[in-house]
Design a protein around this motif. Structure first.
Motif, PDB file in Angstrom:
ATOM      1  N   SER A  20       0.833  -1.206   0.000  1.00 62.15           N
ATOM      2  CA  SER A  20       0.000   0.000   0.000  1.00 62.15           C
ATOM      3  C   SER A  20       0.864   1.251   0.000  1.00 62.15           C
ATOM      4  O   SER A  20       0.595   2.206  -0.741  1.00 62.15           O
ATOM      5  CB  SER A  20      -0.937   0.002   1.214  1.00 62.15           C
ATOM      6  N   PHE A  21       1.905   1.260   0.811  1.00 62.41           N
ATOM      7  CA  PHE A  21       2.811   2.408   0.857  1.00 62.41           C
ATOM      8  C   PHE A  21       3.506   2.599  -0.488  1.00 62.41           C
ATOM      9  O   PHE A  21       3.630   3.720  -0.986  1.00 62.41           O
ATOM     10  CB  PHE A  21       3.852   2.227   1.969  1.00 62.41           C
ATOM     11  N   MET A  22       3.950   1.486  -1.088  1.00 64.36           N
ATOM     12  CA  MET A  22       4.616   1.577  -2.387  1.00 64.36           C
ATOM     13  C   MET A  22       3.673   2.176  -3.429  1.00 64.36           C
ATOM     14  O   MET A  22       4.089   3.029  -4.223  1.00 64.36           O
ATOM     15  CB  MET A  22       5.095   0.198  -2.823  1.00 64.36           C
ATOM     16  N   LEU A  23       2.435   1.743  -3.418  1.00 63.73           N
ATOM     17  CA  LEU A  23       1.459   2.291  -4.359  1.00 63.73           C
ATOM     18  C   LEU A  23       1.230   3.773  -4.127  1.00 63.73           C
ATOM     19  O   LEU A  23       1.173   4.555  -5.083  1.00 63.73           O
ATOM     20  CB  LEU A  23       0.132   1.530  -4.260  1.00 63.73           C
ATOM     21  N   ASP A  24       1.113   4.179  -2.868  1.00 62.45           N
ATOM     22  CA  ASP A  24       0.930   5.601  -2.563  1.00 62.45           C
ATOM     23  C   ASP A  24       2.113   6.420  -3.061  1.00 62.45           C
ATOM     24  O   ASP A  24       1.944   7.507  -3.611  1.00 62.45           O
ATOM     25  CB  ASP A  24       0.748   5.811  -1.058  1.00 62.45           C
ATOM     26  N   LEU A  26       3.555   9.544 -10.181  1.00 60.63           N
ATOM     27  CA  LEU A  26       2.745   9.592 -11.397  1.00 60.63           C
ATOM     28  C   LEU A  26       1.950  10.886 -11.517  1.00 60.63           C
ATOM     29  O   LEU A  26       1.639  11.315 -12.633  1.00 60.63           O
ATOM     30  CB  LEU A  26       1.804   8.390 -11.459  1.00 60.63           C
ATOM     31  N   ASP A  27       1.633  11.513 -10.400  1.00 60.93           N
ATOM     32  CA  ASP A  27       0.931  12.797 -10.454  1.00 60.93           C
ATOM     33  C   ASP A  27       1.747  13.855 -11.188  1.00 60.93           C
ATOM     34  O   ASP A  27       1.188  14.763 -11.803  1.00 60.93           O
ATOM     35  CB  ASP A  27       0.596  13.292  -9.040  1.00 60.93           C
ATOM     36  N   THR A  28       3.061  13.747 -11.124  1.00 62.36           N
ATOM     37  CA  THR A  28       3.921  14.726 -11.802  1.00 62.36           C
ATOM     38  C   THR A  28       4.595  14.160 -13.047  1.00 62.36           C
ATOM     39  O   THR A  28       5.203  14.909 -13.812  1.00 62.36           O
ATOM     40  CB  THR A  28       5.011  15.251 -10.840  1.00 62.36           C
ATOM     41  N   HIS A  29       4.510  12.841 -13.237  1.00 59.50           N
ATOM     42  CA  HIS A  29       5.107  12.177 -14.396  1.00 59.50           C
ATOM     43  C   HIS A  29       4.104  11.170 -14.976  1.00 59.50           C
ATOM     44  O   HIS A  29       4.352   9.964 -14.988  1.00 59.50           O
ATOM     45  CB  HIS A  29       6.396  11.450 -14.000  1.00 59.50           C
ATOM     46  N   PRO A  30       2.957  11.634 -15.467  1.00 56.01           N
ATOM     47  CA  PRO A  30       1.873  10.728 -15.857  1.00 56.01           C
ATOM     48  C   PRO A  30       2.176   9.818 -17.053  1.00 56.01           C
ATOM     49  O   PRO A  30       1.479   8.826 -17.257  1.00 56.01           O
ATOM     50  CB  PRO A  30       0.723  11.675 -16.184  1.00 56.01           C
ATOM     51  N   ASP A  31       3.220  10.117 -17.801  1.00 56.08           N
ATOM     52  CA  ASP A  31       3.544   9.311 -18.974  1.00 56.08           C
ATOM     53  C   ASP A  31       4.705   8.350 -18.746  1.00 56.08           C
ATOM     54  O   ASP A  31       5.161   7.691 -19.687  1.00 56.08           O
ATOM     55  CB  ASP A  31       3.873  10.218 -20.164  1.00 56.08           C
ATOM     56  N   CYS A  32       5.169   8.235 -17.516  1.00 52.18           N
ATOM     57  CA  CYS A  32       6.312   7.369 -17.209  1.00 52.18           C
ATOM     58  C   CYS A  32       5.869   5.903 -17.226  1.00 52.18           C
ATOM     59  O   CYS A  32       5.189   5.425 -16.326  1.00 52.18           O
ATOM     60  CB  CYS A  32       6.907   7.735 -15.857  1.00 52.18           C
ATOM     61  N   LYS A  33       6.284   5.198 -18.267  1.00 51.20           N
ATOM     62  CA  LYS A  33       5.865   3.804 -18.435  1.00 51.20           C
ATOM     63  C   LYS A  33       6.392   2.904 -17.320  1.00 51.20           C
ATOM     64  O   LYS A  33       5.701   1.986 -16.894  1.00 51.20           O
ATOM     65  CB  LYS A  33       6.308   3.295 -19.801  1.00 51.20           C
ATOM     66  N   GLU A  34       7.611   3.161 -16.843  1.00 52.32           N
ATOM     67  CA  GLU A  34       8.182   2.344 -15.775  1.00 52.32           C
ATOM     68  C   GLU A  34       7.361   2.491 -14.489  1.00 52.32           C
ATOM     69  O   GLU A  34       7.110   1.508 -13.787  1.00 52.32           O
ATOM     70  CB  GLU A  34       9.645   2.711 -15.509  1.00 52.32           C
ATOM     71  N   TYR A  90       2.633  -3.728  -8.260  1.00 55.53           N
ATOM     72  CA  TYR A  90       2.377  -3.709  -6.817  1.00 55.53           C
ATOM     73  C   TYR A  90       0.888  -3.729  -6.492  1.00 55.53           C
ATOM     74  O   TYR A  90       0.480  -4.260  -5.462  1.00 55.53           O
ATOM     75  CB  TYR A  90       3.083  -2.529  -6.153  1.00 55.53           C
ATOM     76  N   LYS A  91       0.082  -3.206  -7.393  1.00 59.04           N
ATOM     77  CA  LYS A  91      -1.370  -3.283  -7.217  1.00 59.04           C
ATOM     78  C   LYS A  91      -1.828  -4.746  -7.256  1.00 59.04           C
ATOM     79  O   LYS A  91      -2.634  -5.183  -6.432  1.00 59.04           O
ATOM     80  CB  LYS A  91      -2.070  -2.472  -8.314  1.00 59.04           C
ATOM     81  N   MET A  92      -1.270  -5.509  -8.206  1.00 56.18           N
ATOM     82  CA  MET A  92      -1.596  -6.925  -8.308  1.00 56.18           C
ATOM     83  C   MET A  92      -1.111  -7.687  -7.068  1.00 56.18           C
ATOM     84  O   MET A  92      -1.848  -8.494  -6.495  1.00 56.18           O
ATOM     85  CB  MET A  92      -0.969  -7.532  -9.561  1.00 56.18           C
ATOM     86  N   LEU A  93       0.122  -7.431  -6.637  1.00 59.32           N
ATOM     87  CA  LEU A  93       0.660  -8.110  -5.454  1.00 59.32           C
ATOM     88  C   LEU A  93      -0.158  -7.785  -4.206  1.00 59.32           C
ATOM     89  O   LEU A  93      -0.433  -8.667  -3.380  1.00 59.32           O
ATOM     90  CB  LEU A  93       2.127  -7.727  -5.236  1.00 59.32           C
ATOM     91  N   ARG A  94      -0.566  -6.532  -4.075  1.00 61.20           N
ATOM     92  CA  ARG A  94      -1.377  -6.127  -2.924  1.00 61.20           C
ATOM     93  C   ARG A  94      -2.720  -6.843  -2.948  1.00 61.20           C
ATOM     94  O   ARG A  94      -3.178  -7.355  -1.931  1.00 61.20           O
ATOM     95  CB  ARG A  94      -1.579  -4.615  -2.927  1.00 61.20           C
ATOM     96  N   GLN A  95      -3.345  -6.895  -4.115  1.00 59.95           N
ATOM     97  CA  GLN A  95      -4.645  -7.560  -4.215  1.00 59.95           C
ATOM     98  C   GLN A  95      -4.529  -9.046  -3.902  1.00 59.95           C
ATOM     99  O   GLN A  95      -5.377  -9.611  -3.220  1.00 59.95           O
ATOM    100  CB  GLN A  95      -5.251  -7.348  -5.608  1.00 59.95           C
ATOM    101  N   GLU A  96      -3.470  -9.700  -4.380  1.00 58.17           N
ATOM    102  CA  GLU A  96      -3.254 -11.111  -4.069  1.00 58.17           C
ATOM    103  C   GLU A  96      -3.079 -11.316  -2.569  1.00 58.17           C
ATOM    104  O   GLU A  96      -3.625 -12.257  -1.988  1.00 58.17           O
ATOM    105  CB  GLU A  96      -2.025 -11.641  -4.804  1.00 58.17           C
ATOM    106  N   ALA A  97      -2.313 -10.430  -1.936  1.00 57.36           N
ATOM    107  CA  ALA A  97      -2.078 -10.542  -0.501  1.00 57.36           C
ATOM    108  C   ALA A  97      -3.374 -10.312   0.282  1.00 57.36           C
ATOM    109  O   ALA A  97      -3.645 -11.005   1.270  1.00 57.36           O
ATOM    110  CB  ALA A  97      -0.992  -9.551  -0.064  1.00 57.36           C
ATOM    111  N   ILE A  98      -4.178  -9.345  -0.143  1.00 57.57           N
ATOM    112  CA  ILE A  98      -5.463  -9.090   0.526  1.00 57.57           C
ATOM    113  C   ILE A  98      -6.387 -10.294   0.380  1.00 57.57           C
ATOM    114  O   ILE A  98      -7.042 -10.701   1.343  1.00 57.57           O
ATOM    115  CB  ILE A  98      -6.122  -7.807  -0.017  1.00 57.57           C
TER     116      ILE A  98
END
Length: 88
Positions: free
Chosen positions: A18-22, A28-36, A44-52
């Protein structure tokens, strides 16, 4: 993935993801086109959802959004986080 983790370790992993996603969202708020950053967010969203999902399956829902309502509304029958439910 998380089967060997106890309740505290799994909850800690969810908190870290959750912290990593935040943190990534702030970038991303300042670099919205950064593919990495977008790839990292999705990872990390997928990993968090799996853990939940694993935590919910093993120990019950962490929050009201993870309650299984197939039979009844059992969210109120478990100790709430401030009542020691997360054992953290």
């Amino acid at each position: 993935m998380h089967n060997a983790m106890n309740k505290h370790e799994l909850f800690s992993m969810i908190t870290k993801f959750s912290f990593m996603l935040d943190d990534i969202v702030l970038y991303l708020d300042t670099h919205p086109d950064c593919k990495e950053a977008i790839e990292a967010y999705n990872h990390y969203k997928m990993l968090r959802q799996e853990a939940i999902c694993e935590y919910t399956k093993m120990y019950g829902p962490i929050c009201k959004y993870n309650v299984d309502t197939d039979n009844c509304w059992d969210w109120i029958n478990r100790p709430w986080p401030w009542e020691g439910a997360c054992d953290c």
